[in-house]
Design a protein around this motif. Structure first.
Motif, short mmCIF file in Angstrom:
data_model
loop_
_atom_site.label_atom_id
_atom_site.label_comp_id
_atom_site.label_asym_id
_atom_site.label_seq_id
_atom_site.Cartn_x
_atom_site.Cartn_y
_atom_site.Cartn_z
N ASP A 70 2.42 -16.58 16.29
CA ASP A 70 3.02 -16.36 17.26
C ASP A 70 4.36 -16.25 17.10
O ASP A 70 5.20 -16.96 17.33
N PRO A 97 6.85 -14.46 18.93
CA PRO A 97 7.65 -14.70 20.15
C PRO A 97 8.18 -16.34 20.09
O PRO A 97 9.21 -16.67 20.44
N GLN A 98 7.21 -17.19 20.02
CA GLN A 98 7.10 -18.73 20.16
C GLN A 98 7.91 -19.36 18.76
O GLN A 98 8.12 -20.63 19.03
N SER A 108 15.86 -8.42 15.61
CA SER A 108 15.97 -8.64 16.84
C SER A 108 15.30 -7.60 17.93
O SER A 108 14.57 -8.34 19.06
N ARG A 146 11.76 -8.03 18.13
CA ARG A 146 11.27 -9.25 18.69
C ARG A 146 11.19 -8.88 20.35
O ARG A 146 10.54 -9.31 20.98
N GLN A 147 12.36 -8.15 20.62
CA GLN A 147 12.63 -7.71 22.22
C GLN A 147 11.37 -6.85 22.61
O GLN A 147 10.84 -7.14 23.70
N MET A 149 8.43 -7.04 21.25
CA MET A 149 6.97 -7.74 21.33
C MET A 149 7.12 -8.60 22.62
O MET A 149 6.16 -8.99 23.37
N GLY A 150 8.29 -9.38 22.97
CA GLY A 150 8.49 -9.78 24.14
C GLY A 150 8.32 -9.15 25.36
O GLY A 150 7.78 -9.53 26.39
N ALA A 151 8.59 -7.89 25.57
CA ALA A 151 8.24 -6.88 26.63
C ALA A 151 7.04 -6.62 26.83
O ALA A 151 6.18 -6.55 27.92
N ARG A 207 4.51 -8.48 25.67
CA ARG A 207 3.70 -9.66 26.43
C ARG A 207 4.00 -9.77 27.77
O ARG A 207 3.22 -10.35 28.43
N GLU A 208 5.12 -9.64 28.34
CA GLU A 208 5.58 -9.85 29.80
C GLU A 208 4.43 -8.79 30.46
O GLU A 208 4.03 -9.09 31.93
#
Length: 437
Positions: free
Chosen positions: A348, A350-351, A370, A373-374, A376-378, A380-381
């Motif tokens: 995982d 992002p974690q 970076s 990763r940004q 990937m975080g967007a 997931r949200e």
């Protein structure tokens, strides 16, 4: 000609008396001995009436009794059995000829066909961590051969990382890939508290013959006494230190720290220590840094360490996971959801985090990772909206890019067990991903 001065020295230094105690009680996992003069950590021999002996270690005191814990079975022990202290703590003999061997928690070969090598260098299991002022800074990258780690969680030579996961998510498989594909000179692998079946499966399937050639495997299965499981962890660290002091790049892998902590909990509870957080005694949390801080950089070599943490109920904030995360230089979280989707290794991103990531890569590489990763975080949200079709294209440029990137990124992060990926290949594919999207 008789050298009277030398003879006088021998007589003065000799001890004609053999101090011993007697077994008074056997309570659970402990043996209580009276009239014994010994220090904590000293190895003692319990002499059995029918012949033979039991090796035990002093773990504490209670009143006028010394508390011992055996390093084997207690069959044949009786009240009044003599107990003889050896005057020294447990140590093992090591050698460069250990490579390719499988040892138990006390350093004895497990294979009947193990070659007879010369083990003439003796090391203590318990040593203090190196002086922090003598540790060189971590500057070189340790290539693990796993794309997800090399790209997003870049590891340095001498860094210590935790692998956090529940059971059956792929910890052993990930360790096997790292042991085969990393550019470490030597692997030291500690299997602490593992099932006996899994040990053979790990050696044959995950590690393989090629990985075993440059590895030393220390195995203390779950059926072994708790003290042997503890010794197995310290033995692996001592062996890694031996090769490190020869200037080698050592990869130390321990599976798992949680079972090491459970073994210490058994020992301390049996010795009479009061439990604290979730039944773990204070000595557990005092012992963890003494073990984990021994790996790292040194003037001559380095120990890069991966410690697995078996989280209970996938709770990443349980006591052992929380304590280990605070000691190590980063953590890799394995996701059960990714494993259920046949996404292996199930990391995982992002974690997970590597605390030395920014120090090891160039600035433009840090910016690339970076940005990925940004995205990937967007994703997931907004994943729930995307999955049910409620998200409309154009609502968010970042989410649009994340949706477009997801198939290519998932393909990059997936890696077969027998798939080798060099660091240069990993960097090239990251460059291509960033240019495409």
């Amino acid at each position: 000609m008789i050298h009277f001065d030398r003879l006088h020295e021998i007589v003065e230094s000799s001890s004609p008396y053999r101090y011993s105690g007697k077994v008074d009680q056997v309570v659970g996992l402990t043996v209580r001995v009276k009239s014994l003069y010994a220090f904590v950590g000293e190895i003692c021999k319990i002499l059995l009436p029918a012949g033979g002996e039991i090796t035990a270690e002093v773990v504490g005191f209670q009143g006028d009794c010394v508390i011992l814990m055996p390093l084997g079975d207690l069959d044949g022990i009786m009240t009044g059995c003599p107990v003889v202290p050896t005057g020294k703590a447990l140590s093992v003999k090591v050698s460069s000829e250990m490579l390719g061997q499988i040892l138990d928690g006390l350093g004895n070969p497990l294979s009947e066909t193990a070659p007879e090598g010369r083990f003439d260098h003796e090391v203590q299991l318990y040593r203090s961590p190196p002086n922090p002022l003598t540790r060189p800074p971590i500057k070189e990258i340790m290539h693990t051969g796993v794309r997800a780690i090399d790209a997003f969680l870049t590891c340095g030579q001498g860094q210590r990382l935790g692998v956090f996961a529940g059971s059956g998510v792929g910890k052993s498989t990930l360790l096997g890939m790292i042991s085969r594909y990393s550019d470490a000179d030597i692997n030291v692998i500690a299997l602490i508290g593992e099932r006996g079946r899994e040990v053979k499966a790990f050696l044959d399937k995950d590690l393989g013959p090629e990985g075993l050639k440059k590895s030393v495997v220390i195995c203390a299965t779950s059926d072994q006494p708790p003290l042997v499981r503890l010794k197995g962890a310290f033995l692996a660290t001592a062996v890694a230190e031996y090769f490190r002091d020869q200037g080698k790049k050592v990869m130390l892998m321990m599976d798992s720290v949680t079972r090491f902590a459970m073994a210490q909990r058994e020992v301390s509870l049996a010795a009479g220590e009061a439990p604290a957080t979730k039944g773990y005694t204070p000595s557990v949390f005092a012992l963890l840094p003494k073990l984990l801080e021994r790996s790292g950089t040194a003037p001559l070599g380095s120990i890069t360490a991966f410690y697995t943490v078996l989280v209970e109920g996938d709770d990443m904030n349980e006591p052992i996971a929380d304590a280990v995360r605070g000691i190590l230089d980063g953590h890799i979280v394995l996701s059960r959801e990714l494993a259920a989707q046949s996404h292996y290794p199930a990391i995982d991103i992002p974690q997970s985090v590597s605390r030395l990531f920014n120090d090891l890569l160039e600035k433009h590489q840090v910016r690339q990772i970076s940005s990925l990763r940004q995205l990937m975080g967007a994703y997931r949200e907004s994943e729930d909206l995307i999955q049910i079709g409620a998200y409309k294209t154009g609502s968010s440029p970042i989410v649009d890019r994340a949706i477009a990137l997801k198939p290519s990124l998932d393909e990059f992060l997936r890696q077969e067990i027998d798939e080798i990926s060099s660091y240069n290949e990993t960097r090239s594919r990251i460059e291509a991903l960033c240019q495409t999207h």
